[in-house]
Design a protein around this motif. Structure first.
Motif, mmCIF file in Angstrom:
data_model
loop_
_atom_site.group_PDB
_atom_site.id
_atom_site.type_symbol
_atom_site.label_atom_id
_atom_site.label_comp_id
_atom_site.label_asym_id
_atom_site.label_seq_id
_atom_site.Cartn_x
_atom_site.Cartn_y
_atom_site.Cartn_z
ATOM 1 N N ALA A 340 0.861 -1.279 -0.074
ATOM 2 C CA ALA A 340 0.190 -0.018 -0.064
ATOM 3 C C ALA A 340 0.829 1.414 0.033
ATOM 4 C CB ALA A 340 -0.850 0.117 1.178
ATOM 5 N N GLY A 341 2.005 1.151 -0.490
ATOM 6 C CA GLY A 341 2.976 2.270 -0.652
ATOM 7 C C GLY A 341 2.911 3.030 -2.159
ATOM 8 N N GLY A 342 3.920 3.645 -2.280
ATOM 9 C CA GLY A 342 3.791 4.574 -3.471
ATOM 10 C C GLY A 342 3.568 3.825 -4.822
ATOM 11 N N ALA A 343 4.086 2.658 -4.864
ATOM 12 C CA ALA A 343 4.144 1.985 -6.025
ATOM 13 C C ALA A 343 2.756 1.099 -6.030
ATOM 14 C CB ALA A 343 5.278 0.820 -6.062
ATOM 15 N N ARG A 363 -0.678 -5.623 4.422
ATOM 16 C CA ARG A 363 -0.548 -6.062 5.895
ATOM 17 C C ARG A 363 -1.195 -5.043 6.694
ATOM 18 N NH1 ARG A 363 6.077 -6.425 7.002
ATOM 19 N NH2 ARG A 363 6.223 -4.328 6.695
ATOM 20 N N ARG A 364 -1.097 -3.807 6.601
ATOM 21 C CA ARG A 364 -1.754 -2.889 7.540
ATOM 22 C C ARG A 364 -2.981 -2.377 6.830
ATOM 23 N NH1 ARG A 364 1.726 1.631 9.329
ATOM 24 N NH2 ARG A 364 3.168 1.425 7.419
ATOM 25 N N ALA A 395 3.709 -5.068 -5.063
ATOM 26 C CA ALA A 395 4.199 -3.583 -5.018
ATOM 27 C C ALA A 395 4.884 -3.615 -3.577
ATOM 28 C CB ALA A 395 3.137 -2.683 -5.054
ATOM 29 N N PRO A 397 8.701 -4.708 -1.189
ATOM 30 C CA PRO A 397 9.880 -5.082 -1.389
ATOM 31 C C PRO A 397 10.264 -6.570 -1.486
ATOM 32 C CG PRO A 397 9.854 -3.698 0.515
ATOM 33 C CD PRO A 397 8.296 -4.020 -0.062
ATOM 34 N N VAL A 398 9.282 -7.220 -1.058
ATOM 35 C CA VAL A 398 9.705 -8.634 -0.578
ATOM 36 C C VAL A 398 10.083 -9.273 -1.772
ATOM 37 C CG1 VAL A 398 8.644 -11.073 0.154
ATOM 38 C CG2 VAL A 398 7.785 -8.761 1.073
ATOM 39 N N LEU A 422 6.831 -5.750 -9.257
ATOM 40 C CA LEU A 422 7.608 -4.493 -9.552
ATOM 41 C C LEU A 422 9.008 -4.528 -9.117
ATOM 42 C CD1 LEU A 422 4.767 -2.035 -8.538
ATOM 43 C CD2 LEU A 422 5.083 -3.398 -10.603
ATOM 44 N N GLY A 445 9.902 -6.331 -13.119
ATOM 45 C CA GLY A 445 9.828 -4.779 -12.714
ATOM 46 C C GLY A 445 10.701 -3.998 -13.576
ATOM 47 N N MET A 448 8.936 -1.709 -16.322
ATOM 48 C CA MET A 448 8.327 -0.506 -15.549
ATOM 49 C C MET A 448 9.477 0.601 -15.332
ATOM 50 S SD MET A 448 6.253 0.140 -12.160
ATOM 51 C CE MET A 448 6.058 1.675 -11.450
ATOM 52 N N LEU A 449 10.667 0.088 -14.515
ATOM 53 C CA LEU A 449 11.614 1.050 -14.647
ATOM 54 C C LEU A 449 12.184 1.880 -15.872
ATOM 55 C CD1 LEU A 449 13.721 1.776 -11.865
ATOM 56 C CD2 LEU A 449 15.179 0.328 -13.035
HETATM 57 P P1 NAP Z 1 6.922 1.842 -0.002
HETATM 58 O O1 NAP Z 1 6.167 3.047 -0.126
HETATM 59 O O2 NAP Z 1 7.920 1.573 1.088
HETATM 60 O O3 NAP Z 1 5.952 0.459 0.367
HETATM 61 C C1 NAP Z 1 6.174 -0.990 0.531
HETATM 62 C C2 NAP Z 1 4.921 -1.473 0.831
HETATM 63 O O4 NAP Z 1 5.266 -2.789 1.030
HETATM 64 C C3 NAP Z 1 4.022 -0.883 2.068
HETATM 65 O O5 NAP Z 1 2.744 -1.162 2.087
HETATM 66 C C4 NAP Z 1 4.708 -2.072 3.349
HETATM 67 O O6 NAP Z 1 3.992 -2.434 4.231
HETATM 68 C C5 NAP Z 1 4.801 -3.397 2.259
HETATM 69 N N1 NAP Z 1 5.694 -4.289 2.910
HETATM 70 C C6 NAP Z 1 7.078 -4.060 2.976
HETATM 71 N N2 NAP Z 1 7.262 -5.346 3.602
HETATM 72 C C7 NAP Z 1 6.421 -6.213 3.514
HETATM 73 C C8 NAP Z 1 6.314 -7.396 3.817
HETATM 74 N N3 NAP Z 1 7.194 -8.176 4.419
HETATM 75 N N4 NAP Z 1 4.951 -8.080 3.728
HETATM 76 C C9 NAP Z 1 3.791 -7.413 3.417
HETATM 77 N N5 NAP Z 1 3.946 -6.163 3.008
HETATM 78 C C10 NAP Z 1 5.125 -5.676 3.014
HETATM 79 O O7 NAP Z 1 7.550 1.289 -1.278
HETATM 80 P P2 NAP Z 1 7.275 1.554 -2.808
HETATM 81 O O8 NAP Z 1 7.867 2.776 -3.131
HETATM 82 O O9 NAP Z 1 5.675 1.466 -2.814
HETATM 83 O O10 NAP Z 1 8.231 0.454 -3.500
HETATM 84 C C11 NAP Z 1 7.765 -1.033 -3.260
HETATM 85 C C12 NAP Z 1 8.603 -1.720 -4.300
HETATM 86 O O11 NAP Z 1 8.325 -1.524 -5.612
HETATM 87 C C13 NAP Z 1 10.208 -1.863 -4.028
HETATM 88 O O12 NAP Z 1 10.556 -3.273 -4.092
HETATM 89 C C14 NAP Z 1 10.422 -0.754 -5.228
HETATM 90 O O13 NAP Z 1 11.846 -1.178 -5.698
HETATM 91 C C15 NAP Z 1 9.489 -1.326 -6.160
HETATM 92 N N6 NAP Z 1 9.302 -0.329 -7.412
HETATM 93 C C16 NAP Z 1 9.585 -0.556 -8.573
HETATM 94 C C17 NAP Z 1 9.323 0.213 -9.710
HETATM 95 C C18 NAP Z 1 9.837 -0.125 -10.801
HETATM 96 O O14 NAP Z 1 9.847 0.655 -11.710
HETATM 97 N N7 NAP Z 1 9.862 -1.443 -11.238
HETATM 98 C C19 NAP Z 1 9.030 1.442 -9.180
HETATM 99 C C20 NAP Z 1 8.628 1.852 -7.932
HETATM 100 C C21 NAP Z 1 8.835 0.961 -6.758
HETATM 101 P P3 NAP Z 1 3.993 -1.694 5.595
HETATM 102 O O15 NAP Z 1 3.781 -0.096 5.284
HETATM 103 O O16 NAP Z 1 3.422 -2.332 6.577
HETATM 104 O O17 NAP Z 1 5.630 -1.527 5.851
#
Ligand code: NAP
Length: 483
Positions: A340-343, A363-364, A395, A397-398, A422, A445, A448-449
């Motif tokens: 539920a983060g930015g991605a 999870r939240r 979405a 980082p797992v 992703l 991913g 997308m990057l």
């Molecule tokens: P973020 O804002 O930190 O959000 C991460 C999300 O994952 C949060 O909801 C977090 O939950 C959840 N999470 C983390 N660890 C977890 C676990 N063990 N089990 C279940 N949920 C978990 O990060 P983001 O920017 O959205 O990026 C997320 C992923 O996408 C990263 O791996 C990033 O590299 C990838 N990404 C890729 C691209 C691309 O171009 N391919 C672009 C953007 C992002 P909590 O809030 O509870 O911690």
């Protein structure tokens, strides 16, 4: 073109190995021979047959090296190097006169290292070191922020204007700009290698950052984040600039916070940046002009300078959709986004806008609700229920390096049609491997990057570059980047 030279630092545990590494540094203008880790040290052997000017350095453990043989032995090594004709020897400044300086000043690099931060008396220290009459004064201090670099650049440029030879370095992640933009720090050379925090590999410095082609008129772009040293964006955007012959360079910019970035960006006239974690939301709240998607998500991933202001946009949504819609027809599908983060917000906005029934599972619960509010998706249960999706988007980082043996879902629940992870490092995650084994189609991913980087590049330059330029650079970067 850059006036600063490239000094490649080589280290080894044997004399033979050090000589081999010295000779392998073919791109160097000069080499720094770090003899402090050599167990069978033969100083004349280390210098014999060299084809480039050499600096002999025997740094003690106390000063950040690995020599622990005592001061007398260290002095003997340096004396031997001078006797054998080393172009330079490196001596650590200890605040008091050193008789070796009087005799050999024109061959001495007088160094001062501070691994704790930028000392407040740096200018006085420089003056005292300069007054000794040595050839080169080297100041290396830990940079804790980008703004720590500004006084370093001022000091270096003043010294250079006065005809003095100086190397001023900010060590650590935030200091990388001082190594790549060495000319703007007045430095007579930049050390390349892996001997100090933030040092850049020589091949990357010369080929990726085009060190030798940089000048005062080179436009500076970068990726703002913390940490950012692992980012593939420099590899992609620098390859793009090279492909269109644009006089521009793209740096990792590890900022302490958003204020730190904006102040530094003004001081160094940064033209544009990609924004990554953890700054996407705060940057959005600080910039007046943002595109509709950025406003909707409340986060941006790109900034462009327009005179003295910044314009922002979010191309994560388009970057997410491009590889998906160009390859798959998803009309009438049910999508589940995990995280539920930015991605996750960008992915679910893209899916909802494309008419796909989308659930967010996180999870939240409160974070899932917030992401659902932004995107118009619904909230699903976590862990994900069986037979509940056609498209699954990871979405979280797992599974990302170094946790490559983790997956956000057990293999038994991979029962849909397509899994889009992703995570791009590694390019084939455990989730994708297990999904393929279970008969799902997969998308990684990296695409997308590449897609979002290409959009950023076009926004800044107005020029389209073939996908393959970014893709090749990202793939090469993936194999060489240490996470
Ligand atoms: P973020 O804002 O930190 O959000 C991460 C999300 O994952 C949060 O909801 C977090 O939950 C959840 N999470 C983390 N660890 C977890 C676990 N063990 N089990 C279940 N949920 C978990 O990060 P983001 O920017 O959205 O990026 C997320 C992923 O996408 C990263 O791996 C990033 O590299 C990838 N990404 C890729 C691209 C691309 O171009 N391919 C672009 C953007 C992002 P909590 O809030 O509870 O911690």
């Amino acid at each position: 073109m850059a006036q600063s030279q490239v000094c490649v630092t080589v280290r080894a545990t044997t004399t033979d190995q050090l000589r081999q590494r010295r000779d392998a540094a073919v791109e160097a203008d000069l080499v720094e021979l770090r003899v402090d880790g050599v167990e069978d040290l033969d100083v004349s052997g280390v210098l014999k047959g060299r084809s480039k000017p050499a600096i002999v350095t025997c740094r003690t453990v106390q000063d950040g090296g690995s020599f622990d043989g005592g001061e007398e032995a260290q002095r003997r090594i340096i004396a031997e190097a001078l006797k054998c004709g080393a172009e330079y020897v490196d001596i650590e400044w200890n605040g008091s006169p050193d008789p070796r300086i009087t005799k050999h000043g024109s061959r001495i690099v007088l160094s001062s290292h501070d691994f704790s931060g930028r000392p407040s008396d740096l200018a006085d220290r420089y003056s005292a070191m300069r007054a000794t009459g040595v050839a080169v004064v080297k100041l290396a201090v830990k940079a804790k922020s980008l703004m720590d670099l500004v006084p370093l650049a001022d000091l270096g440029c003043r010294a250079k204007r006065d005809g003095e030879q100086v190397v001023i370095i900010g060590m650590g992640g935030p200091g990388v700009a001082s190594r790549i933009l060495a000319d703007r720090f007045g430095a007579c050379w930049s050390y390349a290698g892996d001997a100090a925090p933030g040092q850049v590999d020589p091949d990357r410095l010369i080929r990726e950052f085009r060190f030798r082609e940089l000048s005062d008129s080179t436009e500076v772009y970068g990726v703002l984040g913390n940490p950012v040293m692992h980012s593939l964006s420099p590899a992609m955007h620098n390859a793009g600039f090279r492909a269109i012959s644009k006089d521009a360079v793209y740096l990792p910019l590890e900022a302490a916070d958003v204020d730190d970035f904006f102040s530094f960006a003004d001081a160094f006239r940064i033209s544009g940046v990609s924004v990554t974690a953890p700054f996407k939301e705060e940057v959005h709240s600080r910039v007046r002009e943002s595109d509709p998607i950025g406003k909707r998500i409340g986060a941006v991933n790109t900034l462009q300078r327009v005179q003295n202001n910044w314009r922002a946009m979010n191309c994560d949504v388009d970057g997410f959709l491009e590889p998906l819609l160009s390859r798959f027809t998803i009309d009438g599908w049910r999508a589940t986004v995990i995280g539920a983060g930015g991605a996750a917000k960008a992915a679910s906005v893209g899916l909802v806008e494309s008419g796909v029934l989308t659930k967010i599972c996180a999870r939240r619960q409160e974070k899932a609700e917030e992401a659902a509010r932004v995107s118009g998706a619904t909230v699903g249960v976590f862990p994900v229920e069986p037979n509940s999706w056609d498209l699954l988007v990871n979405a979280t980082p797992v599974g990302m390096t170094p946790q490559v043996n983790e997956s956000p879902l057990p293999a038994s629940s991979l029962d849909g049609r397509l899994v889009y992870d992703l995570v791009y490092n590694p390019s084939r995650t455990l989730l994708l491997k297990e999904a393929a084994k279970r008969g799902c189609r997969t998308l990684g991913g990296l695409e997308m990057l590449v897609a979002q980087a290409k959009r950023q590049f076009e926004w800044w330059t107005g020029v389209q570059v073939p996908n393959s330029v970014f893709e090749t650079a990202a793939k090469n970067g993936l194999t060489s980047t240490v996470e």
